[in-house]
Enzyme design. Structure first.
Site, mmCIF file in Angstrom:
data_model
loop_
_atom_site.group_PDB
_atom_site.id
_atom_site.type_symbol
_atom_site.label_atom_id
_atom_site.label_comp_id
_atom_site.label_asym_id
_atom_site.label_seq_id
_atom_site.Cartn_x
_atom_site.Cartn_y
_atom_site.Cartn_z
ATOM 1 N N ILE A 192 -0.834 -11.500 1.148
ATOM 2 C CA ILE A 192 -0.204 -12.088 -0.050
ATOM 3 C C ILE A 192 -1.269 -12.672 -0.972
ATOM 4 O O ILE A 192 -1.226 -12.472 -2.189
ATOM 5 C CB ILE A 192 0.821 -13.173 0.362
ATOM 6 C CG1 ILE A 192 1.986 -12.515 1.104
ATOM 7 C CG2 ILE A 192 1.324 -13.937 -0.866
ATOM 8 C CD1 ILE A 192 3.062 -13.458 1.581
ATOM 9 N N HIS A 456 -6.069 21.534 -3.985
ATOM 10 C CA HIS A 456 -7.253 21.129 -4.747
ATOM 11 C C HIS A 456 -6.906 21.100 -6.229
ATOM 12 O O HIS A 456 -6.252 22.031 -6.708
ATOM 13 C CB HIS A 456 -8.401 22.116 -4.518
ATOM 14 C CG HIS A 456 -9.592 21.818 -5.372
ATOM 15 N ND1 HIS A 456 -10.432 20.769 -5.105
ATOM 16 C CD2 HIS A 456 -10.053 22.419 -6.505
ATOM 17 C CE1 HIS A 456 -11.392 20.730 -6.029
ATOM 18 N NE2 HIS A 456 -11.182 21.724 -6.896
#
Ligand code: FAD
Ligand code: NAD
Length: 479
Positions: A192, A456
């Protein structure tokens, strides 16, 4: 309608609401009791995750990332804008709209699946009865063959830095500030602290994070943590390790504005720091306040978590517990899978949660993700392993995106080649980790991933090349 159900879930966070829907899908008569009220005072299903956790934090992370990129990195693309500004009410309002959309979505799913929601605080009584106290104080009792406790967690409060929602903040108030604080202090460089520290830093706040432990992100792979630490420094997050907070005094000025004076100790002795707001993010504790009548027989462990066996059963006939309220990582997806498994066990089916492949993701920039074992865990367990890695700097897509930072690191068994752990820091790794989790679930080897065609140019080529690198045959780097 009869008040006798097959299953009552107490708590409608990602553990309880997902479990409730799965139980209803399996033909059970289901109720779900939840006390969370939204900003309008009405019931807001979805628990911490949807209201003050995963979803709102990711909304603010995304908005703040766009703003930060506009200010700091769009120029390399040849894009410029005069005088970029952030309008905080719009920024927070967008987040609130997303929260409302999703909490309302859970209500709609309950309706569609015939799960009966109850708005109020649920208390388990002996004999699988649940007393519900609604927000106006009215009480009613419903009962079921099975009760699933999914009461979640709340932030840990430091005795000398108590939350006041104004100067000393928990996660909920740090997601709801009216303006960008000039100086934000954060206690705890955990998930957090890093995520919300990043949000406000990207909007211009001077953020200082005090972390008690000497190592940065001790739960992560050290190579990954090192890259992340370097990148957070570039962002301007000031992270002080080995810093133990001693005092946090709120001082209110004549104009009613407040500042927080912090005193902490580090290796050089006592230090002081003044901030405008302080976020305390030192972990969360299981929330069971008022959940259990004294004679239910449900036990809590030394950390206040509900004790369960590997099937999330409490040992009391028909009483189960799941999510942040029990052992294991405090993650939404872990709780949801436990909810599904318990629903299936109750319905007489074969539920299943594999704790060995639960992914962790930290949604900072760069993102951090991992699943499976770390090198330290393998060494401690005496398991022989080989390592492959690949940097995003050599991935065409990452360079084209101007986000060529970080790496993928893969650990595979030295003899069987089975993938034991994957650790990543870099662009899009919150999504890339899923491929590795699938491979690990199927007990895949690094060679399996190495032989799979990856599109790719994509970021997933970093996973492919890391898998090739385990066998010292990465194509686009020296081995
Ligand atoms: P909770 O979500 O806490 O829900 C419990 C619900 O039960 C609440 O609505 C509560 O009001 C209610 N309740 C409690 N007691 C009673 C009672 N007696 N009667 C009636 N209702 C009751 N996890 C992730 O996996 N990914 C993330 O990106 C992520 N980000 C986070 C960001 C922040 C800022 C925070 C604070 C947490 C984040 N988490 C994240 C953790 C995640 O929110 C929790 O793991 C998850 O919400 C736990 O789910 P749960 O259902 O067990 O409990
Ligand atoms: P955390 O456990 O991730 O980090 C707390 C940090 O505070 C630790 O590094 C700890 O050493 C430090 N700390 C503890 N006491 C301290 C003190 N007195 N002074 C200084 N530092 C201190 O806890 P968190 O950040 O509060 O988050 C709670 C949990 O919520 C997380 O563990 C995670 O399970 C969940 N969460 C997950 C996500 C995600 O999946 N992306 C995001 C947010 C929260």
């Amino acid at each position: 309608m009869s008040d006798k159900f097959d299953v009552i879930f107490i708590g409608a966070g990602p553990a309880g609401y997902v479990g409730a829907i799965r139980a209803a899908q399996l033909g059970l008569k289901v109720a779900c009791v939840d006390a969370f009220a939204g900003k309008d005072g009405k019931q807001a299903l979805g628990g911490t995750c949807l209201n003050v956790g995963c979803i709102p934090s990711k909304a603010l992370l995304d908005s703040s990332r766009q703003f930060h990129n506009l200010v700091h990195s769009f120029d390399v693309h040849g894009i410029s804008a005069d005088n970029p500004r952030i309008d905080v009410p719009t920024f927070i309002g967008r987040k609130d709209k997303i929260v409302k959309q999703f909490t309302g979505g859970v209500a709609a799913l309950f309706k569609a699946n015939k799960v009966t929601p109850f708005f109020g605080k649920g208390k388990l009584l002996k004999g699988n009865q649940v007393e519900i106290t609604s927000p106006d104080g009215a009480k009613q009792v419903i009962s079921a063959t099975n009760v699933v406790l999914a009461s979640g967690s709340v932030p840990i409060e430091l005795p000398f830095a108590k939350f006041d929602g104004k100067a000393i903040l928990d996660n909920a108030s740090a997601l709801d500030l009216a303006e960008v604080p000039k100086r934000l202090g954060v206690i705890g460089a955990g998930v957090i602290g890093l995520e919300l520290g990043s949000v406000w830093r990207r909007l211009g706040s001077e953020v200082t994070i005090l972390e008690a432990l000497p190592d940065f992100l001790g739960a992560a792979d050290p190579d990954i943590a090192k890259v992340a630490q370097r990148e957070f420094k570039k962002l301007g997050l000031e992270i002080k390790l080995g810093a133990k907070l001693g005092k946090a005094d709120v001082k209110v000025g004549p104009d009613k504005s407040s500042v927080v004076h912090l005193t902490y100790a580090d290796k050089d002795g006592e230090q002081s720091l003044v901030v405008d707001k302080l976020l305390v993010a030192v972990g969360r504790r299981a929330y069971t306040d008022g959940l259990l009548a004294a004679d239910t027989g449900v036990k809590l462990d030394e950390r206040g978590r509900i004790v369960v066996d590997e099937h999330c059963h409490t040992g009391v006939d028909g009483v189960w517990a799941i999510g942040d309220a029990v052992r294991g990582p405090m993650l939404a997806h872990k709780g949801s899978e436990e909810g599904v498994a318990v629903a299936e066990w109750i319905a007489g089916k074969a539920g299943h949660v594999n704790f060995d492949t639960i992914p962790w993701v930290i949604y900072t920039e760069p993102e951090i993700a991992w699943a499976g074992k770390t090198e330290k865990e393998l060494k401690d367990a005496g398991i022989p392993y080989k390592v492959g890695s690949f940097p995003f700097a050599a991935i065409g897509r990452a360079v084209a995106m101007n986000e060529a930072v970080g790496q993928v690191k893969m650990l595979a068994h030295a003899e069987t080649d089975r993938i034991l752990g994957v650790h990543m820091v870099g662009p899009g790794v919150s999504e890339l980790i899923a491929e590795c989790v699938v491979a690990m679930e199927f007990k895949g080897s690094s060679e399996d991933l190495a032989r799979i065609v990856h599109a790719h140019p994509t970021l997933s080529e970093a996973v492919h090349e890391a898998a090739l690198s385990v066998d010292k045959r990465a194509i686009h780097k020296g081995n």
